[in-house]
Scaffold this motif. Structure first.
Motif, mmCIF file in Angstrom:
data_model
loop_
_atom_site.group_PDB
_atom_site.id
_atom_site.type_symbol
_atom_site.label_atom_id
_atom_site.label_comp_id
_atom_site.label_asym_id
_atom_site.label_seq_id
_atom_site.Cartn_x
_atom_site.Cartn_y
_atom_site.Cartn_z
ATOM 1 N N LYS A 1 32.595 39.328 51.817
ATOM 2 C CA LYS A 1 32.028 38.211 51.049
ATOM 3 C C LYS A 1 31.849 36.989 51.969
ATOM 4 O O LYS A 1 30.837 36.288 51.914
ATOM 5 C CB LYS A 1 32.979 37.863 49.896
ATOM 6 C CG LYS A 1 32.326 37.177 48.734
ATOM 7 C CD LYS A 1 33.301 37.122 47.566
ATOM 8 C CE LYS A 1 33.014 35.909 46.727
ATOM 9 N NZ LYS A 1 34.055 35.581 45.791
ATOM 10 N N ARG B 1 41.051 46.897 49.474
ATOM 11 C CA ARG B 1 39.920 46.201 48.831
ATOM 12 C C ARG B 1 40.137 44.688 48.796
ATOM 13 O O ARG B 1 39.178 43.915 48.932
ATOM 14 C CB ARG B 1 39.731 46.717 47.408
ATOM 15 C CG ARG B 1 39.122 48.100 47.379
ATOM 16 C CD ARG B 1 38.651 48.473 45.982
ATOM 17 N NE ARG B 1 38.033 49.777 45.986
ATOM 18 C CZ ARG B 1 38.496 50.847 45.323
ATOM 19 N NH1 ARG B 1 39.584 50.751 44.592
ATOM 20 N NH2 ARG B 1 37.870 51.989 45.403
ATOM 21 N N THR C 1 39.145 43.620 52.481
ATOM 22 C CA THR C 1 37.774 43.856 52.950
ATOM 23 C C THR C 1 36.738 43.184 52.063
ATOM 24 O O THR C 1 35.734 42.678 52.561
ATOM 25 C CB THR C 1 37.497 45.367 53.050
ATOM 26 O OG1 THR C 1 37.773 45.984 51.792
ATOM 27 C CG2 THR C 1 38.354 46.006 54.122
ATOM 28 N N SER C 2 36.977 43.151 50.752
ATOM 29 C CA SER C 2 35.972 42.532 49.882
ATOM 30 C C SER C 2 35.840 41.051 50.218
ATOM 31 O O SER C 2 34.734 40.501 50.248
ATOM 32 C CB SER C 2 36.335 42.719 48.412
ATOM 33 O OG SER C 2 37.566 42.093 48.126
ATOM 34 N N ARG C 3 36.970 40.412 50.508
ATOM 35 C CA ARG C 3 36.907 38.982 50.848
ATOM 36 C C ARG C 3 36.236 38.769 52.204
ATOM 37 O O ARG C 3 35.454 37.839 52.391
ATOM 38 C CB ARG C 3 38.314 38.384 50.853
ATOM 39 C CG ARG C 3 38.836 38.114 49.446
ATOM 40 C CD ARG C 3 40.315 37.843 49.401
ATOM 41 N NE ARG C 3 40.751 37.533 48.051
ATOM 42 C CZ ARG C 3 40.933 38.431 47.082
ATOM 43 N NH1 ARG C 3 40.724 39.714 47.331
ATOM 44 N NH2 ARG C 3 41.326 38.065 45.884
#
Ligand code: AHZ
Length: 324
Positions: free
Chosen positions: A56, A48, A51-53
């Protein structure tokens, strides 16, 4: 001390039996490191965190003010100047290779030293890359020192994002004016490994990064500056000269002249002179060896001053566009 012993070896010897200092000195208390441990983590946390960065960033840079295609010496030099002068602009660089830097990890024929003719050394001064001054030219002891320094400076800018291992596959264009003119409005991207496999798989559709300056219905937002593409994909090759080859199909009026034989004196001056805005398709700029390929200029071989300076010149024009 023996006559062949280096200063480093001497200082290492003098440390023997003395106190050793490193980043973990205060954490590791035992001689055999038996007390060393990492803070705990879940595998999903790592996933996470990455991938979240990334997503984003994809969201943030879905619309960009400046899209630089290619992270070679000219593209990185341009990125540095644009990001430094305009921290408010969103600058995204798409690099097809896993490792950014293009041909600037080595000087020439796999030799280490990088040559730059003056006054390109002023850019080295600005980014704090040391060199030997040979009078008319300077020598950086390893091309990787130049490339890693500029790359690390550029990556530190909060308004800059590098998507590497990602290829530009096409340009987004929109009509501009009533006489068939078009403007670039973005780039079509895909993972490079996907781009390389279009012949082996069924359709694998791409993604898009749009240039700033449009409203939600796709019409021009005249209150906003139109974003720009700076293409620095190098001379012709499997990926090189990408935009030059594509844009003449769109433009219809021009051809890719192809780079001419090596002539350092003519090539470097000409590449700087011909880099900058492309007349034919709106909001497109070129720098580096892609300019030589587009305009039929000589190549310069293993001397990199024109790469840095053409990037700076294109950046200067782009900054004037946003300032106007
Ligand atoms: O991977 C390419 C390289 O890092 C990247 N690139 C090319 N096509 C791309 C695409 N999408 C995304 N479609 C792409 N990335 O662009 C980068 C170009 O870097 P480079 O070092 O080849 O170009 P440059 O013009 O900055 O520097 C050229 C250096 C040369 S070549 C030369 C000679 O042949 O005489 N002399 C010099 C100094």
């Amino acid at each position: 001390m023996s006559t062949t012993q280096t200063a480093t070896e001497t200082s290492q010897l003098s440390l023997t039996g003395g106190t050793i200092h490193h980043a973990l000195s205060d954490v590791v208390k035992t001689n055999d490191w038996s007390d060393f441990k990492f803070t705990p983590i879940r595998e999903s946390t790592v996933s996470r965190a990455m991938t979240s960065r990334y997503f984003k960033d994809m969201d943030k840079y879905a619309v960009a003010d400046v899209i630089i295609i290619g992270a070679g010496s000219s593209g990185l030099s341009a990125a540095y100047v644009i990001c430094k002068n305009r921290p408010d602009l969103k600058v995204v660089c798409i690099e097809s290779n896993v490792s950014p830097g293009g041909g600037a990890w080595l000087g020439g024929q796999l030799f280490s030293a990088m040559i730059m003719r003056k006054p390109a050394h002023l850019f080295l001064d600005e980014v704090n890359v040391p060199y030997e001054d040979e009078g008319d030219y300077v020598v950086v002891k390893h091309a990787a020192l130049f490339t890693s320094t500029v790359l690390s400076e550029v990556l530190k800018f909060p308004n800059f994002k590098l998507f590497n291992a990602t290829a530009v596959e096409d340009l987004v264009t929109r009509p501009a004016g009533n006489n068939g003119e078009v403007t670039a409005a973005g780039v079509v991207t895909n993972w490079t490994l996907v781009t390389m496999n279009h012949d082996t798989q069924s359709c694998m559709d791409p993604n898009v990064i749009e240039l700033a300056g449009y409203q939600d219905d796709g019409s021009r937002d005249t209150s906003a500056k139109h974003g720009v593409i700076l293409s620095t994909t190098g001379h012709d090759g499997p990926f090189g000269a990408f935009t030059a080859k594509r844009i003449v199909q769109i433009d219809g009026n021009q051809t890719v002249a192809g780079m001419k034989g090596l002539d350092m004196n003519h090539a470097e001056a000409a590449v700087v002179k011909m880099s900058g805005e492309y007349k034919g398709v709106g909001n497109v700029y070129f720098a580096g060896m892609e300019s030589a390929t587009l305009h039929g200029l000589n190549r310069m071989g293993p001397t990199f001053g024109a790469m840095a300076v053409s990037g700076i010149k294109a950046a200067d024009e782009i900054l004037k566009h946003f300032a106007a």
